[in-house]
Design an enzyme around this catalytic site. Structure first.
Site, short mmCIF file in Angstrom:
data_model
loop_
_atom_site.label_atom_id
_atom_site.label_comp_id
_atom_site.label_asym_id
_atom_site.label_seq_id
_atom_site.Cartn_x
_atom_site.Cartn_y
_atom_site.Cartn_z
CG ASP A 136 47.41 67.07 26.99
OD1 ASP A 136 47.62 68.10 27.66
OD2 ASP A 136 47.86 66.92 25.84
CB SER A 137 44.97 70.47 25.31
OG SER A 137 46.37 70.29 25.18
CB CYS A 152 46.81 69.68 30.04
SG CYS A 152 46.97 71.23 29.17
CD GLU A 174 50.67 68.54 18.48
OE1 GLU A 174 49.98 68.57 17.45
OE2 GLU A 174 50.22 68.71 19.63
CB CYS A 204 54.93 72.46 27.88
SG CYS A 204 53.88 72.17 26.44
CB THR A 205 52.14 67.70 27.47
OG1 THR A 205 51.67 68.71 26.56
CG2 THR A 205 51.20 67.58 28.65
CG HIS A 206 53.67 69.15 23.01
ND1 HIS A 206 52.56 69.21 23.81
CD2 HIS A 206 53.23 68.91 21.75
CE1 HIS A 206 51.48 69.01 23.07
NE2 HIS A 206 51.87 68.82 21.81
#
Ligand code: DGL
Length: 273
Positions: free
Chosen positions: A10-11, A73, A152, A184-186
């Site tokens: 992932d990024s 990602c 985050e 999106c991962t988040h």
């Protein structure tokens, strides 16, 4: 017999939501995770740049002898998956196709919403994948870039995130989607607030969960699934100093990360252009 690991990248820290689901589904598997923390975010970068980063990371993970690569990602899946599939001699799984398949299966009204980074939404990768499965489905998309820093920061349940969600999601609600893909991962961390804002009738599709299911199917189908009695080991690599990744990562993973090592991809990327 020595069983090879699953490679995941992932990024940054977000892909740990995908790792978490893979470990939940397949606790016997070893994993090697790379978070490109020196170059995050990918969501605002051009497809060319993200594709170049993705190739460098794939070559790093391949040199660690992985049996399957998961592009956790969404942005990298949206712009680089096809070229990685062509390039690599192992199965490559992105997060878009599994999420799209699930959305196409669960929608009853044929109106699906997709949220993601600017890069993911600009690529139309989800809309194309959903329409490939069922051309009748109407797909309404919305980039929600502020969700990434909020997740985050750990702001997943306060007035700021609630107001942000209301502003971002208003159009999707008004359109009357009955299914919303968290592209999106988040975003799985914001599930509670997103679900509250979208209302009861809307099903949230978590691409991370669907991707874990796809990984399990591929490993089973190809005879590469490790026996369930084993216990997997997990290794983490990052491209910037590990401190920030560890702090946020424990929250994303919902547990304690093991040792995290810093690596330079430039050495692995010789010849990349
Ligand atoms: N991992 C990215 C994604 O799923 C979000 C963070 C970023 O922009 O790099 O699209």
């Amino acid at each position: 017999m020595a069983w090879k690991a699953i490679g995941i990248f992932d990024s940054g820290v977000g892909g740990l939501t995908v790792l978490k689901e893979i470990v939940r589904a397949l606790p016997q598997e070893d994993t090697i995770y790379l978070g490109d923390t020196a170059r995050v975010p990918y969501g605002t970068k051009s497809p060319e740049t993200v594709s170049r980063y993705a190739r460098q990371i794939a070559s790093f993970l391949l040199s660690r002898d992985i049996k399957l690569l998961v592009v956790a990602c969404n942005t990298a899946s949206a712009v680089a998956l096809d070229s990685l599939k062509e390039l690599l001699p192992i199965p490559v799984v992105g997060v878009i196709e599994p999420g799209a398949r699930r959305a196409a299966a669960v929608t009853e009204t044929g109106k699906v919403g997709v949220i993601g980074t600017e890069g993911t939404i600009r690529s139309s990768a989800y809309a194309k994948a959903i329409k490939r499965m069922n051309p009748e489905i109407e797909v309404i998309t919305r980039a929600c870039p502020l969700f990434v820093p909020l997740a985050e920061e750990g702001w997943v349940d306060n007035e700021v995130v609630r107001l942000t969600a209301r502003l971002y999601l208003r159009g999707l609600r008004e359109e009357g989607v009955d299914t919303l893909v968290l592209g999106c991962t988040h975003y799985p961390l914001l599930k509670g607030v997103i679900s509250e804002v979208m209302g009861e009738g809307v099903t949230l599709v978590d691409s991370a969960e669907e991707t874990a299911r796809t990984v399990a199917e591929i490993l089973l189908g190809s005879g590469m699934l490790r026996p369930a009695a084993e216990q997997g080991n997990h290794h983490y690599f990052v491209t910037d100093v590990p401190a920030g990744f560890i702090k946020v990562g424990n929250r994303f993973l919902g547990g304690q990360l093991g040792d995290v090592y810093q690596v330079s991809l430039e050495d692995d990327a010789a010849g990349e252009g």
